[in-house]
Every structure is written in C-alpha cells, then in structure tokens.
Design a protein around this motif. Sequence first.
Motif: not given
Length: 346
Positions: A263, A266, A272-273, A276
């Motif tokens: 997180r 991000e 991008p998730a 990450a």
Amino acid sequence: EPAGADAFDRYLQKGHFLPAEQNTQWWLDHARAQLIQATEEMKELANSIDSTRSWKEQLAEIPDHHPTVDRYYQSFGEVWKTCRQQAIDAELVTWPDFPIDFGPMPRSDRQAAKGRYYLYYRCPPPFGYHDSHRYVVPPCEPDMTPEEQERVLRSTNDAQITLNHVIHHAGLGHHVQNYNAFRAESRVGQMAGTDCASRVAMFCSGTLVEGWACYATELMEEIGALTDLQRLSEAQTRLRMAARAVADTAIHSGEFSLEQAARFYEDEAGMPASAALGEAVKNSMFPGAAVMYLSGTSGIHELRKQVEARVGSAFDLKSFHDRFLSYGAIPVALIARSMLGQSSPS
C-alpha cells in the motif's frame, strides 16, 4: 518474517560497509526524508514543465511516445550511439571499446519470461573476452497482433529505452562499469557484481553496481541529454528509489507487513497494485538490497563533492569517474575511504 533490526544492521555494516551510526533507524529516518524531498522536487519539475497538469497526468503521456514497429529494434542501437557520443562529448568517462548488440529476446525464453523479472542485460562473464555483448530486448514481431505490438511499444517506450535499457544498463551505467570492474586489481572487484540466480554474486557489490547505474542516469540529465518527459520519469525513479529504501528498512525492522509495504508503494511511489506487491515481496526476500540504490547513489555524489572541495579548480570529472570505476564492484563506502586517504575497516 522480518530479518530484525540487529540482522539488518549487519547487512548495512558488514555488507555495504556503512558506518555504525547508519543503523536501521537512521536509514528509516533518512529514507523518509529523501522520499519527501524527491516528491517535492518531482512536483516542482512537473510544474516548471506544464503548470496546467499534475505530475501524474504528465507521466501518463510517456507511453504515447514510442518507436514504430518497423523501427523498434534499430531504435535501441541509435539511442545507444547518441547517448555514448553525448557522454564522450561531455567528458564524463573514458568510454571503453566494449560494444553492445541489441536483438530480440530468444523465442525459447519468451514463455518462461512471462510474469518473471527477466534480465535483458546480464553482466558478461568477468574472466572471458568478448568482441561484443548481446543485449536482448522485449520482442515486437510482425506476426504479433496489432494489440500485442501496441502493448510492447507502449511499455518499451522512448523514455524506457533511453533511461533504462540504454543509459542504466547497456551504456554509461552497468556496461561501462562492468568493463572497468573486469580490469580492477581486486579479484572481488572483478567478479562480485556478476548476475547470478539470486541477484548479484556478492552482496557487497550492490552499492557500486546499482549506485553507479542510477548515478549515471542522473549524470546524463546533468549534461542536458534528457527531454522534459525523460527528466520527469527520472525524477519519479529517484522518488521510487527512496521509497524502496523506506520499505526495505520498514519491512525488516517489523514496522511494515507485506500488505502495508505494498500500500505504501501504491500511495507514495505511484506503483500499480500488482507491481507494488511484487516489489514488497522482493524486499522481504533480500534484506538490505533495496537500500543499496539510495546508499550507493548518494555515496557517489557525496564523494564527488568531497574530492572536488579538496582539489578545487584542479578537479576533473572524467578523471574522478575513471578512478572511481577502476576499483571494481566493491562497496562505495570503501572506495570513498581509499580515494579520501582514510583507512579501511578491518
């Protein structure tokens, strides 16, 4: 499981040869401060380029600038020649006779490379001789669908080719550094930065290998060789370098879980998730490895500043870089102690 602060301190001091005061907590505080600074610098740069659009909006334009399908493969060599000449004209280093041949990734590798971190440039064997070195690039073939071609071109865009494939890896960065390392007096310096199954051959090479490659891209920006969008992309790279040092330290000190680290990437680095989470997992596997980028780059800048302050008007950037690289792939901190005439740690 995190390595713990005590183990992380050993990676910093016994691996990167950093001073004892640069412990886990110091690095957590320092990396966070560097992240704040890099974020502000990126915002200021974006505002100077186009005050009507945010940095995220401007960076979103980068994939739109890419070669055409028919010029894709030859563009790598063209950019390499341009960047090489710019570095020579600016007298940044003594450029070695160590050419690169760019070509598509072998078809035998393509399926295996999907979803993995595939090294397009690998350190040549340090104890062998090569007339040239093969650099494989993401394939963009005539038999691909237009959608597949567009995906490759947008991901391997002009900025990616210049900053990552050419400067960082195939040119002033890793490739020139490897040529010098192979000729170092130290056997460790000759081979420690060789790419192996689990990152570099010896952890102690990291601050030099990655520090120099990141510093090399900053050098090209310093001489005015980058476009505005490439400068903005480079600014984001500096931000992500600081973010990686934060995450590396926070994961292994127990402050971040993997989910918290993902997180963080991000929110703070604009990843991008999927990228990450992948970065967080990689950090968890290699304690102290992400710190090496920021530590190495900062260490080179600091050494350059100190040497220049000592010699004054006699300072020569090319001579400084040539001497620095001549030590091979050993910790930047050890090179600095030698160049500044200080004793090395026992």
